[in-house]
Design a protein around this motif. Structure first.
Motif, short mmCIF file in Angstrom:
data_model
loop_
_atom_site.label_atom_id
_atom_site.label_comp_id
_atom_site.label_asym_id
_atom_site.label_seq_id
_atom_site.Cartn_x
_atom_site.Cartn_y
_atom_site.Cartn_z
N TRP A 136 -94.80 30.32 -1.62
CA TRP A 136 -95.00 30.64 -0.21
C TRP A 136 -93.80 30.32 0.67
O TRP A 136 -93.69 30.85 1.77
N ASP A 169 -94.81 33.10 2.94
CA ASP A 169 -96.23 33.18 2.57
C ASP A 169 -96.80 34.59 2.71
O ASP A 169 -97.88 34.80 3.28
N SER A 210 -96.59 34.90 -3.96
CA SER A 210 -97.76 34.15 -4.42
C SER A 210 -98.63 34.98 -5.34
O SER A 210 -99.05 34.51 -6.41
#
Length: 783
Positions: A574, A579, A587
């Motif tokens: 992230w 993120d 991710s």
């Protein structure tokens, strides 16, 4: 780098070289297992020629089936101090009965099972041919002027050699390099995978992955002609591989003798199998070690709260961590390595580690150590007073400010020092530490040093230190946790260190070029007898762009072992892309590849057991090991095999475009079940959740249940068995989560599985490739 010649006709400046010019006498060795050849450096045409003429003695000995050793000596009275490689650690097989035959026209032949060496019968000539005993394969030879010794500087008269202190003496041999021959191995090397045309110096160095230096130097190379050569010398070994002389591989060492082994396969897997008997088989690793490893990164700021936040974040994003690693700053600055947790950042290390495991945030914990003891650490004075640290010749402790201020170096030749270091490690184990990253160990001085063992040759100790240090730590782990539960993450290595798994590729940059370098290093390491290898996913130096991070994640989760690690920046996904929670973000990409490796674990661990037994790499495995008769396979250094049945081709372009090679046969995409037929080159374009991952024909692929998390679960329960273009008689081994073989699956005459009793619960058998039900959509475009 030792260079003997200036082109074809002149000696190198300042070098005097003497070559064995004939085989004057052949005598049997005392044990009946070989021959001793007396080789003068000029032709002996009359009695007077024997005066003032140096000789080289070449002992040729049958070691065991398919292996012959050769030891060339100039002055036999020279000391041969250790350390020496620990050969045949599991015991020497029954020696092949040496067979010696003589023929006026063919020469004298020594046979060691399937391998033979034939001495040229022509008078006043030196020459030895190495070939299969049945005569079907010619391997290489020692031709004219291929064996001898050299001085530098060149003496102007032999009388000068009464005082050798001002001269350096080298032994060398030159094997023939045939047309189309390629050379591979020599440890973890990041230059071109085929070494022909290169000059290589085996001297452990901390040079990163973007140089000709190597952390792991192994004096073993393999030829595509079905043989390998191991040099039994842990000191500096110099190679000119089709470089100084285009048709020869020249090997030289400083000293009065050089011993080497020629190993005949004929397949490359058989070469590695025999090499592993000679230097040691890879150790077994536990199932948890194959899962995802996450580190704090190197110089980043972290404390107990940071560690927890990382692990919680990984779990929340569907990338559970099996092993968490605390890098160097678990200790205070200027104190590495003193084995003391920084109390300000980690007030309760034992309790903290226990809580992480109890809450399921990780299964195991690893900490960073090295053999360098900083002057300002808690243990330096204790170690110094007791003689546990390497000394200079005048009795001072060897210290320098390279790396840590005033640091000393653990003297691994001192039994009491080894026990003290093991006691320090056991205190870490008492805190809940399960594994150790044994960093450094390359910059071991060879001048102005005196080891505790007075017979230790400082020159040989430079490379061999990596073996002795990792052996110490590995055996300490074994005593604490059991023989098959010990895991290292080591950077330095030499021949035999494969017995103490595992190793990783060292300091790479965060670029696609460095990703390719790492793959070349892993392939070379696999050709050097190491079964298990890893790298710093995302690159170590710098901060990877998101696309590089994601492409490296895909490659890294297909290595035998997978670790996220960086230098001055974190490698949790992230922070790489702010993120990004989309399917193409870091991710989700990491979660997909972690899940894929989890599903592959029944296959991965079964392949690992085969790799250990055969002394071959699990991953990265060269295509040449599986397809040795395919000439192209010996030049492929941008893709690799995961075990014997799955081919992976990493992506190096931001666009997702990739060109890759498939050897002969039918290959099925793991992601789509679409088949391709090789041999041939193909081009595809991939999103971040895929790469060219192809399953070989005639494969029975056992896959774990989709719902599993982490690398340790019951591989035999609720599994899927996918069949890929199988034919009757196809087999695969089934293992449990301890790596124990529990059964076998086989295809019957009707093309169906005969029996699935090795598995339990609901067994799904999928023909024509695995079931794609439940997979996320993929984007693969054929170009």
């Amino acid at each position: 780098m030792v260079q003997l010649r200036d082109g074809m006709w002149l000696p190198a400046e300042g070098v005097s070289t003497e070559y064995a010019e004939e085989v004057y006498d052949i005598a049997p060795l005392g044990d009946g297992q070989g021959l001793s050849l007396l080789c003068p450096v000029k032709q002996i045409l009359r009695r007077g020629h024997a005066l003032n003429t140096p000789t080289v003695t070449l002992d040729v000995k049958a070691e065991f089936d398919g292996i012959i050793s050769l030891e060339s000596t100039h002055w036999a009275g020279a000391q041969n101090n250790g350390p020496h490689f620990d050969l045949f650690p599991d015991g020497k097989p029954s020696s092949a009965q040496a067979k010696i035959t003589e023929s006026d026209d063919k020469g004298t032949t020594l046979s060691s099972g399937s391998l033979s060496a034939t001495i040229d019968p022509a008078p006043h000539k030196f020459g030895i041919k190495f070939h299969s005993t049945d005569g079907t394969r010619q391997l290489t030879n020692l031709g004219s002027r291929s064996l001898g010794f050299a001085y530098t500087p060149a003496p102007s008269t032999p009388m000068q050699l009464g005082d050798m202190r001002d001269f350096r003496h080298y032994m060398f041999f030159q094997t023939n390099l045939s047309v189309g021959e390629s050379i591979h191995g020599l440890g973890e090397r990041f230059t071109a995978w085929n070494k022909v045309g290169q000059s290589v110096s085996l001297w452990n160095a901390d040079g990163g992955t973007s140089s000709d230096q190597a952390y792991k130097n192994v004096p073993f190379w393999m030829s595509n002609r079905g043989y390998g050569v191991f040099v039994d010398n842990p000191g500096r070994v110099e190679y000119q591989i089709g470089s100084e002389r285009a048709t020869r591989v020249q090997t030289s060492i400083e000293g009065q003798r050089i011993k080497w082994y020629i190993i005949y396969g004929p397949s490359p897997k058989e070469v590695l199998k025999k090499y592993s008997i000679l230097t040691g088989r890879p150790g077994k690793v536990p199932g948890w070690s194959f899962g995802l490893w996450l580190t704090t990164s190197f110089t980043t700021n972290y404390d107990e709260a940071t560690v927890r936040s990382f692990l919680e974040g990984m779990k929340a994003r569907d990338s559970p961590v099996d092993v968490f690693h605390y890098d160097c700053h678990w200790m205070k600055a200027f104190t590495w390595t003193d084995f003391v947790f920084d109390a300000e950042r980690f007030p309760d290390p034992k309790g903290s580690i226990a809580r992480l495991k109890e809450e399921g945030l990780c299964k195991k914990v690893c900490v960073w150590i090295n053999p360098y003891i900083a002057q300002h650490g808690a243990v330096f004075k204790h170690a110094a007073e007791r003689g546990y640290l390497l000394k200079r010749k005048n009795g001072d402790i060897f210290q320098w400010d390279l790396w840590q201020a005033g640091m000393g170096i653990l003297d691994v030749t001192n039994p009491e020092a080894r026990q003290w270091y093991a006691d320090c490690l056991n205190r870490l184990f008492d805190m809940g530490v399960d594994s150790l990253k044994t960093d450094f160990g390359e910059r071991i001085p060879s001048l102005d040093v005196q080891w505790h063992d007075p017979t230790a040759d400082p020159h040989k100790m430079h490379n061999h230190y990596a073996f002795q240090y990792n052996q110490l730590v590995y055996e300490t782990l074994q005593k604490r946790y059991g023989n098959d539960e010990a895991v290292l993450f080591a950077r330095a290595a030499t021949a035999g260190t494969q017995r103490f798994p595992l190793v990783w590729g060292g300091d790479c940059e965060s670029t696609p070029e460095a990703l390719a370098e790492s793959i070349r290093g892993g392939l070379s390491m696999g050709m050097s007898g190491f079964a298990f290898w890893s790298c710093d996913i995302g690159g170590f130096e710098g901060s990877p762009p998101p696309w590089v991070y994601k492409r490296w994640v895909a490659m890294g989760l297909l290595c035998s072992h997978s670790r996220l690690h960086g230098s001055a920046s974190y490698r949790v996904p992230w922070v790489v892309d702010d993120d990004d929670a989309t399917e193409e973000g870091c991710s989700r990409t990491l979660a997909k590849w972690t899940s894929l490796k989890t599903r592959l674990m029944p296959y991965v661990y079964a392949q690992a057991i085969e790799a250990i037994d055969g002394g071959i790499p699990l991953s990265l495995r060269s295509l040449a090991l599986e397809f040795p008769d395919d000439p192209t396979a010996w030049y492929i250094d941008r893709q690799f095999m995961v075990g014997s049945q799955i081919l992976a081709a990493p992506v190096f372009e931001e666009s997702g475009e990739v060109e890759f090679y498939l050897p002969k046969g039918k290959w099925t995409s793991y992601f789509t079940n679409e088949a391709r037929t090789g041999p041939g080159w193909f081009r595809e374009k991939h999103a971040f959740g895929t790469l060219p991952l192809y399953v070989r024909e005639n494969t029975i692929l056992v896959l774990g249940n989709r719902g599993q998390s982490g690398s340790v679960y019951d591989y035999t329960a609720d599994a899927e068995v996918a069949l890929y273009h199988v034919v009757p008689g196809a087999k695969t081994t089934v293992v449990d989560y301890d790596g124990k073989v529990v059964g076998e699956l086989e295809v019957g005459s009707d093309g169906k599985l005969k029996d699935t009793s090795a598995l339990k619960g609901h067994v799904q058998v999928s023909e024509g490739g695995r079931s794609l039900e439940g997979d996320a959509p993929v984007s693969i475009v054929a170009l």
